[in-house]
Design a protein around this motif. Structure first.
Motif, PDB file in Angstrom:
ATOM      1  N   ALA A 238      37.600  45.564  -7.333  1.00  0.00           N
ATOM      2  CA  ALA A 238      38.267  44.166  -7.152  1.00  0.00           C
ATOM      3  C   ALA A 238      39.180  43.809  -8.441  1.00  0.00           C
ATOM      4  O   ALA A 238      40.113  43.285  -8.283  1.00  0.00           O
ATOM      5  CB  ALA A 238      37.178  43.361  -7.204  1.00  0.00           C
ATOM      6  N   LEU A 239      38.731  44.492  -9.479  1.00  0.00           N
ATOM      7  CA  LEU A 239      39.649  44.252 -10.651  1.00  0.00           C
ATOM      8  C   LEU A 239      40.720  45.100 -10.591  1.00  0.00           C
ATOM      9  O   LEU A 239      42.078  44.601 -10.778  1.00  0.00           O
ATOM     10  CB  LEU A 239      38.988  44.770 -11.836  1.00  0.00           C
ATOM     11  CG  LEU A 239      39.456  44.440 -13.321  1.00  0.00           C
ATOM     12  CD1 LEU A 239      39.456  42.831 -13.624  1.00  0.00           C
ATOM     13  CD2 LEU A 239      38.748  45.150 -14.412  1.00  0.00           C
TER      14      LEU A 239
ATOM     15  N   ARG B 214      42.412  45.934  -7.756  1.00  0.00           N
ATOM     16  CA  ARG B 214      43.343  45.189  -6.538  1.00  0.00           C
ATOM     17  C   ARG B 214      44.026  43.982  -7.062  1.00  0.00           C
ATOM     18  O   ARG B 214      45.437  43.845  -6.737  1.00  0.00           O
ATOM     19  CB  ARG B 214      42.429  44.987  -5.525  1.00  0.00           C
ATOM     20  CG  ARG B 214      41.960  46.193  -4.813  1.00  0.00           C
ATOM     21  CD  ARG B 214      40.782  45.514  -3.549  1.00  0.00           C
ATOM     22  NE  ARG B 214      40.549  46.919  -2.913  1.00  0.00           N
ATOM     23  CZ  ARG B 214      39.604  46.937  -2.322  1.00  0.00           C
ATOM     24  NH1 ARG B 214      38.859  45.917  -1.868  1.00  0.00           N
ATOM     25  NH2 ARG B 214      39.039  47.891  -1.543  1.00  0.00           N
ATOM     26  N   ASP B 215      43.246  43.318  -8.097  1.00  0.00           N
ATOM     27  CA  ASP B 215      43.831  42.109  -8.766  1.00  0.00           C
ATOM     28  C   ASP B 215      45.028  42.714  -9.541  1.00  0.00           C
ATOM     29  O   ASP B 215      46.040  41.925  -9.760  1.00  0.00           O
ATOM     30  CB  ASP B 215      42.972  41.458  -9.664  1.00  0.00           C
ATOM     31  CG  ASP B 215      43.359  40.291 -10.293  1.00  0.00           C
ATOM     32  OD1 ASP B 215      44.320  39.354  -9.820  1.00  0.00           O
ATOM     33  OD2 ASP B 215      43.266  40.051 -11.632  1.00  0.00           O
ATOM     34  N   TYR B 216      45.036  43.717 -10.500  1.00  0.00           N
ATOM     35  CA  TYR B 216      45.920  44.178 -11.409  1.00  0.00           C
ATOM     36  C   TYR B 216      47.250  45.013 -10.651  1.00  0.00           C
ATOM     37  O   TYR B 216      48.300  44.753 -11.038  1.00  0.00           O
ATOM     38  CB  TYR B 216      45.233  45.275 -12.364  1.00  0.00           C
ATOM     39  CG  TYR B 216      44.594  44.767 -13.319  1.00  0.00           C
ATOM     40  CD1 TYR B 216      44.041  43.433 -13.611  1.00  0.00           C
ATOM     41  CD2 TYR B 216      43.627  45.570 -13.941  1.00  0.00           C
ATOM     42  CE1 TYR B 216      43.305  42.774 -14.558  1.00  0.00           C
ATOM     43  CE2 TYR B 216      42.851  45.139 -15.003  1.00  0.00           C
ATOM     44  CZ  TYR B 216      42.605  43.599 -15.341  1.00  0.00           C
ATOM     45  OH  TYR B 216      41.612  43.343 -16.066  1.00  0.00           O
TER      46      TYR B 216
ATOM     47  N   LYS C  25      50.214  42.387  -9.706  1.00  0.00           N
ATOM     48  CA  LYS C  25      50.854  41.731 -10.817  1.00  0.00           C
ATOM     49  C   LYS C  25      52.039  42.622 -11.078  1.00  0.00           C
ATOM     50  O   LYS C  25      52.153  43.885 -10.977  1.00  0.00           O
ATOM     51  CB  LYS C  25      49.960  41.651 -11.800  1.00  0.00           C
ATOM     52  CG  LYS C  25      48.732  40.348 -11.515  1.00  0.00           C
ATOM     53  CD  LYS C  25      48.013  40.401 -12.888  1.00  0.00           C
ATOM     54  CE  LYS C  25      47.046  39.110 -12.710  1.00  0.00           C
ATOM     55  NZ  LYS C  25      46.471  38.625 -11.152  1.00  0.00           N
TER      56      LYS C  25
ATOM     57  N   ASP D 202      42.263  52.101  -7.431  1.00  0.00           N
ATOM     58  CA  ASP D 202      41.542  51.490  -6.182  1.00  0.00           C
ATOM     59  C   ASP D 202      41.383  52.375  -5.174  1.00  0.00           C
ATOM     60  O   ASP D 202      39.980  52.751  -4.513  1.00  0.00           O
ATOM     61  CB  ASP D 202      42.453  50.344  -5.862  1.00  0.00           C
ATOM     62  CG  ASP D 202      41.760  49.767  -4.742  1.00  0.00           C
ATOM     63  OD1 ASP D 202      40.334  49.730  -4.391  1.00  0.00           O
ATOM     64  OD2 ASP D 202      42.545  49.160  -3.648  1.00  0.00           O
TER      65      ASP D 202
END
Length: 291
Positions: free
Chosen positions: A143-144, A146-148, A151, A193
């Motif tokens: 999850a982390l 995928r967020d990064y 960006k 990921d």
């Protein structure tokens, strides 16, 4: 520090020095720049090669051990390396190294697994570690990542405020700058990921069938040091001990892969053994190069 010759693609480096080729497969989220001390010590008598998996654009965007093996084959052919290599695999890079060795044993002069991910890593899932799972489970990490991954580089720089470990800060300033820059690559997190998504499936595949009897040195981290580091970070000792005891058992099991294996515990070293105890990696390469 600049490893790449101008004629080489950015994704790999090749010292082009004389001697036995030594290929470094880095851990997940790790740069070959971290291996500065190892590389500088070995390059007078060895040819050192490595690559950043996330910077290769070909393929379907799915990063698995098989994809990394294709990259390694491209590196070797593009660098005109035909002779057997000394292959070093750290952490997830060790999982890749194990698969490459099974597929192409004739290409291996010797194998060094540095605190390597085990083909039996699923055994870690059976531990009763709710606190650690909340912050470091596969799902939480994905999850982390995928967020990064969505960006921009500048957004990641602002968000992460990249910091280096004490061992990394001992490296030359140019290397430190490269390591900070490495941490702000969105493609790096997209790759991680994907690697985490598939690593247990890949491990199960690699686990099947016999392992070739190649010269092997397995180096594992210092369990007590890792436990103490976790305690200092406020994590529960009982959970840390479960993880470290299991991890140590899995790494030690790798020393049974061949009849020509040695096991070394890297006293005073955490997971980044190449930074904490580069001398052990250097001596392992030297030993295997004369066998």
């Amino acid at each position: 520090m600049h490893f790449n010759a101008p004629s080489y693609p950015k994704q790999w480096f090749d010292t082009k020095s004389a001697g036995t080729p030594v290929v470094i497969l880095t851990g997940m989220g790790c740069s070959y720049e971290e291996w500065y001390e190892v590389i500088q010590s070995l390059r007078p008598a060895h040819r050192i090669l490595s690559f950043h998996r996330h910077s290769w654009k070909e393929g379907d965007g799915i990063h698995r051990t098989g994809h990394a093996i294709q990259q390694l084959q491209t590196l070797l052919s593009g660098s005109n390396v035909d002779e057997p290599i000394l292959l070093i695999g750290h952490s997830y890079g060790g999982l890749i190294a194990q698969e490459f060795t099974k597929l192409f044993p004739e290409r291996i002069k010797g194998l060094i697994l540095v605190d390597s991910t085990s083909v039996d890593l699923h055994e870690l899932d059976a531990l009763d570690t709710p606190v650690l799972d909340a912050v470091s489970s596969d799902a939480a990490w994905q999850a982390l990542c995928r967020d990064y991954a969505i960006k921009t580089k500048e957004q990641l720089k602002q968000l992460l405020q990249p910091v280096l470990t004490g061992a990394q800060k001992r490296l030359p300033q140019a290397v430190q700058d490269a390591l900070v820059d490495f941490q702000t690559e969105p493609d790096l997190y997209a790759m991680m990921d994907s690697e985490v998504e598939h690593w247990k499936t890949d491990a199960a595949r690699i686990r099947t069938g016999p392992f070739p009897d190649v010269p092997l040195i397995v180096i594992g981290r210092d369990p007590e040091l890792s436990i103490q580091d976790g305690i200092n970070d406020g994590l529960p000792e009982d959970e840390l001990r479960q993880v470290e005891e299991t991890w140590h058992r899995l790494v030690l099991r790798q020393a049974t892969l061949t009849k020509q294996a040695d096991f070394i515990t890297a006293t005073g070293a955490g997971h980044a053994i190449h930074l904490d105890r580069p001398d052990l990696v250097i001596s392992a390469v030297t030993k295997l190069d004369v066998t």
